[in-house]
Design a protein around this motif. Structure first.
Motif, short mmCIF file in Angstrom:
data_model
loop_
_atom_site.label_atom_id
_atom_site.label_comp_id
_atom_site.label_asym_id
_atom_site.label_seq_id
_atom_site.Cartn_x
_atom_site.Cartn_y
_atom_site.Cartn_z
N GLY A 87 0.79 -1.22 0.00
CA GLY A 87 0.00 0.00 0.00
C GLY A 87 0.83 1.28 0.00
N PRO A 88 1.71 1.50 1.00
CA PRO A 88 2.52 2.72 1.00
C PRO A 88 3.41 2.85 -0.23
CG PRO A 88 2.56 1.68 3.15
CD PRO A 88 1.90 0.72 2.22
N ASP A 89 3.95 1.73 -0.71
CA ASP A 89 4.83 1.79 -1.88
C ASP A 89 4.08 2.24 -3.13
OD1 ASP A 89 7.05 0.90 -0.43
OD2 ASP A 89 6.44 -1.18 -0.66
N ILE A 90 2.88 1.71 -3.32
CA ILE A 90 2.07 2.11 -4.47
C ILE A 90 1.67 3.58 -4.34
CG2 ILE A 90 -0.12 1.75 -5.68
CD1 ILE A 90 0.10 -1.20 -4.93
N GLY A 91 1.25 3.98 -3.14
CA GLY A 91 0.86 5.37 -2.93
C GLY A 91 2.00 6.34 -3.20
N LEU A 92 3.19 6.02 -2.70
CA LEU A 92 4.34 6.90 -2.92
C LEU A 92 4.76 6.92 -4.39
CD1 LEU A 92 6.45 6.05 0.26
CD2 LEU A 92 5.42 8.26 -0.31
N LEU A 93 4.63 5.79 -5.07
CA LEU A 93 4.96 5.75 -6.49
C LEU A 93 4.05 6.68 -7.29
CD1 LEU A 93 6.45 4.58 -8.94
CD2 LEU A 93 4.82 2.67 -8.91
N VAL A 94 2.75 6.60 -7.02
CA VAL A 94 1.80 7.48 -7.72
C VAL A 94 2.06 8.93 -7.39
CG1 VAL A 94 -0.64 8.07 -7.96
CG2 VAL A 94 0.04 5.67 -7.89
N LEU A 95 2.29 9.22 -6.11
CA LEU A 95 2.56 10.59 -5.70
C LEU A 95 3.81 11.14 -6.38
CD1 LEU A 95 1.95 13.03 -3.88
CD2 LEU A 95 3.25 11.89 -2.06
N ARG A 96 4.86 10.37 -6.41
CA ARG A 96 6.10 10.80 -7.06
C ARG A 96 5.91 11.01 -8.54
NH1 ARG A 96 8.77 6.01 -6.09
NH2 ARG A 96 9.68 6.47 -8.12
N ALA A 97 5.20 10.09 -9.18
CA ALA A 97 5.03 10.18 -10.63
C ALA A 97 4.23 11.42 -11.02
CB ALA A 97 4.35 8.91 -11.15
N VAL A 98 3.13 11.67 -10.30
CA VAL A 98 2.29 12.82 -10.63
C VAL A 98 3.00 14.13 -10.28
CG1 VAL A 98 0.12 13.99 -10.13
CG2 VAL A 98 0.16 11.50 -10.39
N LEU A 99 3.55 14.21 -9.07
CA LEU A 99 4.23 15.43 -8.65
C LEU A 99 5.44 15.72 -9.54
CD1 LEU A 99 4.42 17.70 -6.52
CD2 LEU A 99 5.87 16.16 -5.17
N GLY A 100 6.24 14.70 -9.77
CA GLY A 100 7.41 14.90 -10.63
C GLY A 100 7.01 15.25 -12.05
N GLY A 101 5.97 14.62 -12.56
CA GLY A 101 5.52 14.92 -13.92
C GLY A 101 5.05 16.36 -14.07
N VAL A 102 4.34 16.87 -13.06
CA VAL A 102 3.88 18.26 -13.10
C VAL A 102 5.07 19.22 -13.19
CG1 VAL A 102 2.76 20.08 -11.75
CG2 VAL A 102 1.69 17.83 -11.95
N PHE A 103 6.10 18.97 -12.38
CA PHE A 103 7.27 19.86 -12.39
C PHE A 103 8.08 19.71 -13.67
CE2 PHE A 103 6.57 20.25 -7.79
CZ PHE A 103 6.76 21.62 -7.65
N VAL A 104 8.14 18.52 -14.23
CA VAL A 104 8.83 18.34 -15.50
C VAL A 104 8.17 19.19 -16.59
CG1 VAL A 104 9.28 16.71 -17.37
CG2 VAL A 104 9.83 16.08 -15.01
N LEU A 105 6.85 19.17 -16.63
CA LEU A 105 6.13 19.96 -17.63
C LEU A 105 6.38 21.45 -17.44
CD1 LEU A 105 2.74 18.02 -17.80
CD2 LEU A 105 4.64 17.95 -19.42
N HIS A 106 6.36 21.92 -16.18
CA HIS A 106 6.64 23.33 -15.91
C HIS A 106 8.08 23.68 -16.27
CE1 HIS A 106 3.02 24.95 -13.99
NE2 HIS A 106 2.82 23.74 -13.51
#
Length: 232
Positions: free
Chosen positions: A75-94
């Protein structure tokens, strides 16, 4: 002072015990003595011990840790993976918007002009630093590599943006609603770590997330303070 019968051959785990004809005993206090008249020991201060109550110190199981070992859950691993992917993706686009002018972004020149109008000195240098931090930090978050440092860098960028926009209120587009959410997410990753689905897995900062989080927070906080106090 208590004494022992040297003829005894069987002893228990206690150093002040020995075997007598009446069974194994131990001292309750240190007042027992040998009565020279009756040629016997005073047993009134003794408490009988059964065989089951004597501890065998040779049993290696006494030192075994019977606590259930901590185990990871998915559970925590999947949650952190999704959080990292979305947060990191937003900053990459910016970052792509600021550095390369992609997705309708201003590019370095346009972003430097915006910073200059906002009261910053050395605007072009700051534009490069901000764009590269968002681009590289976002990419590292997605990969889960050098996660605490990447999260601290992105948190520093958001701290500067919030300091610039807080007078506009809370709600978007002029407020700090979005920036506050992004900053909170970066702060969470900074101390929670990347999870097992990351390139940081089992590295030293992965095993000590709180310590590495505080150290990187100091670095990010120092960078944000220098930007606000020196370049503005």
């Amino acid at each position: 002072m208590a004494t022992h019968d040297d003829r005894s051959t069987k002893t228990s785990a206690f150093t002040d015990e020995t075997a007598y004809s009446s069974g194994v005993h131990h001292f309750d206090d240190g007042t027992q003595s040998y009565d020279s008249k009756t040629k016997s020991f005073d047993n009134s201060g003794y408490t009988p011990l059964t065989t089951s109550s004597v501890v065998d110190t040779r049993d290696d199981d006494l030192f075994d840790d019977e606590r259930t070992p901590f185990r990871w859950t998915a559970g925590p691993d999947i949650g952190l993976l999704v959080l990292r992917a979305v947060l990191g993706g937003v900053f990459v686009l910016h970052g792509l918007q600021k550095v390369f002018g992609m997705f309708g972004g201003p590019g370095i020149d346009g972003f430097a002009q915006f910073l200059e109008k906002s009261g910053f000195r050395e605007a072009r240098i700051l534009a490069w630093v901000t764009g590269v931090t968002e681009l590289a930090g976002g990419g590292l978050l997605v990969l889960g590599l050098f996660t605490p440092l990447a999260a601290a860098g992105l948190l520093a960028v958001m701290a500067n943006v919030i300091a610039m926009k807080y007078r506009g209120g809370f709600f978007a587009p002029n407020g700090v609603e979005l920036e506050l959410v992004l900053a909170a997410a970066a702060f969470g990753v900074l101390f929670a770590g990347p999870g097992r689905a990351a390139l940081d897995y089992n590295r030293s900062w992965f095993r000590h997330p709180v310590l590495s989080g505080f150290l990187c927070l100091l670095i990010g906080g120092g960078g944000a303070a220098v930007t606000l106090l020196v370049f503005r």
